[in-house]
Design a protein around this motif. Sequence first.
Motif, PDB file in Angstrom:
ATOM      1  N   PHE A 131       0.841  -1.192   0.000  1.00 33.47           N
ATOM      2  CA  PHE A 131       0.000   0.000   0.000  1.00 33.47           C
ATOM      3  C   PHE A 131       0.886   1.256   0.000  1.00 33.47           C
ATOM      4  O   PHE A 131       0.609   2.220  -0.715  1.00 33.47           O
ATOM      5  CB  PHE A 131      -0.940  -0.025   1.215  1.00 33.47           C
ATOM      6  N   ALA A 132       1.964   1.220   0.772  1.00 34.01           N
ATOM      7  CA  ALA A 132       2.887   2.363   0.826  1.00 34.01           C
ATOM      8  C   ALA A 132       3.531   2.618  -0.535  1.00 34.01           C
ATOM      9  O   ALA A 132       3.612   3.761  -0.991  1.00 34.01           O
ATOM     10  CB  ALA A 132       3.952   2.118   1.892  1.00 34.01           C
ATOM     11  N   ILE A 133       3.975   1.550  -1.201  1.00 33.22           N
ATOM     12  CA  ILE A 133       4.578   1.678  -2.545  1.00 33.22           C
ATOM     13  C   ILE A 133       3.572   2.305  -3.510  1.00 33.22           C
ATOM     14  O   ILE A 133       3.903   3.219  -4.268  1.00 33.22           O
ATOM     15  CB  ILE A 133       5.070   0.304  -3.078  1.00 33.22           C
ATOM     16  N   ASP A 134       2.313   1.821  -3.459  1.00 30.92           N
ATOM     17  CA  ASP A 134       1.268   2.375  -4.340  1.00 30.92           C
ATOM     18  C   ASP A 134       1.092   3.871  -4.097  1.00 30.92           C
ATOM     19  O   ASP A 134       1.001   4.658  -5.036  1.00 30.92           O
ATOM     20  CB  ASP A 134      -0.067   1.642  -4.126  1.00 30.92           C
ATOM     21  N   GLN A 135       1.047   4.249  -2.820  1.00 33.07           N
ATOM     22  CA  GLN A 135       0.898   5.671  -2.464  1.00 33.07           C
ATOM     23  C   GLN A 135       2.082   6.491  -2.985  1.00 33.07           C
ATOM     24  O   GLN A 135       1.907   7.562  -3.560  1.00 33.07           O
ATOM     25  CB  GLN A 135       0.818   5.831  -0.936  1.00 33.07           C
ATOM     26  N   LEU A 136       3.283   5.976  -2.766  1.00 29.07           N
ATOM     27  CA  LEU A 136       4.499   6.690  -3.183  1.00 29.07           C
ATOM     28  C   LEU A 136       4.572   6.825  -4.704  1.00 29.07           C
ATOM     29  O   LEU A 136       4.981   7.875  -5.212  1.00 29.07           O
ATOM     30  CB  LEU A 136       5.741   5.980  -2.637  1.00 29.07           C
ATOM     31  N   MET A 137       4.175   5.780  -5.417  1.00 26.86           N
ATOM     32  CA  MET A 137       4.182   5.839  -6.883  1.00 26.86           C
ATOM     33  C   MET A 137       3.215   6.917  -7.380  1.00 26.86           C
ATOM     34  O   MET A 137       3.510   7.654  -8.313  1.00 26.86           O
ATOM     35  CB  MET A 137       3.789   4.479  -7.484  1.00 26.86           C
ATOM     36  N   GLU A 138       2.075   7.001  -6.721  1.00 26.95           N
ATOM     37  CA  GLU A 138       1.080   8.005  -7.093  1.00 26.95           C
ATOM     38  C   GLU A 138       1.640   9.418  -6.866  1.00 26.95           C
ATOM     39  O   GLU A 138       1.501  10.295  -7.722  1.00 26.95           O
ATOM     40  CB  GLU A 138      -0.184   7.787  -6.246  1.00 26.95           C
ATOM     41  N   GLN A 176       4.821  10.227  -6.688  1.00 28.40           N
ATOM     42  CA  GLN A 176       5.929  10.375  -7.645  1.00 28.40           C
ATOM     43  C   GLN A 176       5.408  10.813  -9.014  1.00 28.40           C
ATOM     44  O   GLN A 176       5.989  11.675  -9.656  1.00 28.40           O
ATOM     45  CB  GLN A 176       6.666   9.038  -7.746  1.00 28.40           C
ATOM     46  N   ASP A 177       4.295  10.215  -9.453  1.00 32.10           N
ATOM     47  CA  ASP A 177       3.713  10.547 -10.759  1.00 32.10           C
ATOM     48  C   ASP A 177       3.126  11.953 -10.786  1.00 32.10           C
ATOM     49  O   ASP A 177       3.285  12.674 -11.758  1.00 32.10           O
ATOM     50  CB  ASP A 177       2.609   9.546 -11.142  1.00 32.10           C
ATOM     51  N   LYS A 178       2.428  12.329  -9.696  1.00 30.27           N
ATOM     52  CA  LYS A 178       1.718  13.617  -9.674  1.00 30.27           C
ATOM     53  C   LYS A 178       2.643  14.780  -9.346  1.00 30.27           C
ATOM     54  O   LYS A 178       2.623  15.805 -10.015  1.00 30.27           O
ATOM     55  CB  LYS A 178       0.577  13.570  -8.643  1.00 30.27           C
ATOM     56  N   LYS A 202       6.227  16.319  -3.392  1.00 31.91           N
ATOM     57  CA  LYS A 202       5.383  15.976  -2.243  1.00 31.91           C
ATOM     58  C   LYS A 202       5.745  14.622  -1.621  1.00 31.91           C
ATOM     59  O   LYS A 202       5.056  14.159  -0.723  1.00 31.91           O
ATOM     60  CB  LYS A 202       3.908  15.987  -2.654  1.00 31.91           C
ATOM     61  N   LEU A 203       6.828  13.997  -2.106  1.00 32.08           N
ATOM     62  CA  LEU A 203       7.272  12.754  -1.458  1.00 32.08           C
ATOM     63  C   LEU A 203       7.584  13.065   0.004  1.00 32.08           C
ATOM     64  O   LEU A 203       8.018  14.169   0.324  1.00 32.08           O
ATOM     65  CB  LEU A 203       8.513  12.193  -2.160  1.00 32.08           C
ATOM     66  N   PRO A 204       7.372  12.094   0.898  1.00 29.71           N
ATOM     67  CA  PRO A 204       7.565  12.389   2.322  1.00 29.71           C
ATOM     68  C   PRO A 204       9.020  12.706   2.670  1.00 29.71           C
ATOM     69  O   PRO A 204       9.945  12.241   2.010  1.00 29.71           O
ATOM     70  CB  PRO A 204       7.104  11.108   3.028  1.00 29.71           C
ATOM     71  N   ASP A 205       9.193  13.517   3.717  1.00 29.90           N
ATOM     72  CA  ASP A 205      10.533  13.822   4.221  1.00 29.90           C
ATOM     73  C   ASP A 205      11.118  12.593   4.917  1.00 29.90           C
ATOM     74  O   ASP A 205      12.314  12.346   4.865  1.00 29.90           O
ATOM     75  CB  ASP A 205      10.481  14.989   5.217  1.00 29.90           C
ATOM     76  N   TYR A 206      10.234  11.843   5.579  1.00 27.95           N
ATOM     77  CA  TYR A 206      10.662  10.676   6.348  1.00 27.95           C
ATOM     78  C   TYR A 206       9.716   9.503   6.115  1.00 27.95           C
ATOM     79  O   TYR A 206       8.510   9.694   5.992  1.00 27.95           O
ATOM     80  CB  TYR A 206      10.656  10.971   7.859  1.00 27.95           C
ATOM     81  N   ILE A 207      10.289   8.306   6.073  1.00 30.23           N
ATOM     82  CA  ILE A 207       9.487   7.081   6.095  1.00 30.23           C
ATOM     83  C   ILE A 207       9.949   6.287   7.315  1.00 30.23           C
ATOM     84  O   ILE A 207      11.144   6.039   7.489  1.00 30.23           O
ATOM     85  CB  ILE A 207       9.683   6.229   4.820  1.00 30.23           C
ATOM     86  N   LEU A 208       8.989   5.951   8.176  1.00 28.29           N
ATOM     87  CA  LEU A 208       9.268   5.082   9.317  1.00 28.29           C
ATOM     88  C   LEU A 208       8.713   3.719   8.951  1.00 28.29           C
ATOM     89  O   LEU A 208       7.502   3.546   8.797  1.00 28.29           O
ATOM     90  CB  LEU A 208       8.607   5.630  10.591  1.00 28.29           C
ATOM     91  N   LEU A 209       9.604   2.756   8.777  1.00 29.94           N
ATOM     92  CA  LEU A 209       9.262   1.475   8.167  1.00 29.94           C
ATOM     93  C   LEU A 209       9.429   0.315   9.137  1.00 29.94           C
ATOM     94  O   LEU A 209      10.515   0.088   9.660  1.00 29.94           O
ATOM     95  CB  LEU A 209      10.186   1.285   6.949  1.00 29.94           C
ATOM     96  N   ASP A 210       8.343  -0.413   9.353  1.00 26.43           N
ATOM     97  CA  ASP A 210       8.389  -1.626  10.166  1.00 26.43           C
ATOM     98  C   ASP A 210       8.916  -2.765   9.287  1.00 26.43           C
ATOM     99  O   ASP A 210       8.834  -2.700   8.062  1.00 26.43           O
ATOM    100  CB  ASP A 210       6.971  -1.949  10.661  1.00 26.43           C
ATOM    101  N   ILE A 211       9.480  -3.802   9.898  1.00 22.58           N
ATOM    102  CA  ILE A 211       9.992  -4.926   9.117  1.00 22.58           C
ATOM    103  C   ILE A 211       8.918  -5.986   8.899  1.00 22.58           C
ATOM    104  O   ILE A 211       8.646  -6.391   7.778  1.00 22.58           O
ATOM    105  CB  ILE A 211      11.212  -5.590   9.810  1.00 22.58           C
ATOM    106  N   ASN A 212       8.312  -6.434   9.989  1.00 23.87           N
ATOM    107  CA  ASN A 212       7.384  -7.564   9.908  1.00 23.87           C
ATOM    108  C   ASN A 212       5.962  -7.106   9.652  1.00 23.87           C
ATOM    109  O   ASN A 212       5.291  -6.622  10.550  1.00 23.87           O
ATOM    110  CB  ASN A 212       7.457  -8.386  11.210  1.00 23.87           C
ATOM    111  N   MET A 213       5.540  -7.266   8.382  1.00 22.26           N
ATOM    112  CA  MET A 213       4.181  -6.895   7.985  1.00 22.26           C
ATOM    113  C   MET A 213       3.674  -7.924   6.980  1.00 22.26           C
ATOM    114  O   MET A 213       4.473  -8.528   6.273  1.00 22.26           O
ATOM    115  CB  MET A 213       4.167  -5.519   7.288  1.00 22.26           C
ATOM    116  N   PRO A 214       2.347  -8.078   6.906  1.00 23.16           N
ATOM    117  CA  PRO A 214       1.800  -8.982   5.894  1.00 23.16           C
ATOM    118  C   PRO A 214       1.869  -8.334   4.506  1.00 23.16           C
ATOM    119  O   PRO A 214       2.119  -7.144   4.390  1.00 23.16           O
ATOM    120  CB  PRO A 214       0.347  -9.152   6.342  1.00 23.16           C
TER     121      PRO A 214
END
Length: 140
Positions: free
Chosen positions: A45-52, A54-56, A60-72
């Motif tokens: 979902f994050a990749i989809d948001q970022l691609m959107e 990036q395209d537009k 407006k890309l975020p200054d920071y991404i806080l990324l968890d490791i273990n996710m479905p």
Amino acid sequence: MSPNSTKTVSVLLVDDDEINNFISIKLIKKALLNTDIMACLNGKFAIDQLMEIQDKDPAKLPDYILLDINMPIMNGWEFLDEYKRLGIDPLSKTKIFIISSSVFSNDINKARSYPLVKDFVSKPLNVDKIKELFEVKEEA
């Protein structure tokens, strides 16, 4: 940059734990005055948001991404690989931090092996840790 500056700091939280996200958002808002925070429950979902974004409007890309490791669906490592593969943020505007409750040294070392990752931060977050990450300078 002082915490009283008018620049809005944008943050993308990528964590499947909604309670953690809720707490993180509260802490970030407490640590920083002007924030724009978006939360995604998995890496895909994050990749989809970022691609959107990036395209537009790549500015407006975020200054920071806080990324968890273990996710479905797409975990933190898969997110990093996909982020790199897709060439998101070619100007390296975004600082990525791995935020994890993992205490395994192999996770910490793996995080540090990714040039995209600024640092590995152990959960739970607190206001001081956030200020440190976002380089908030205290007013003298």
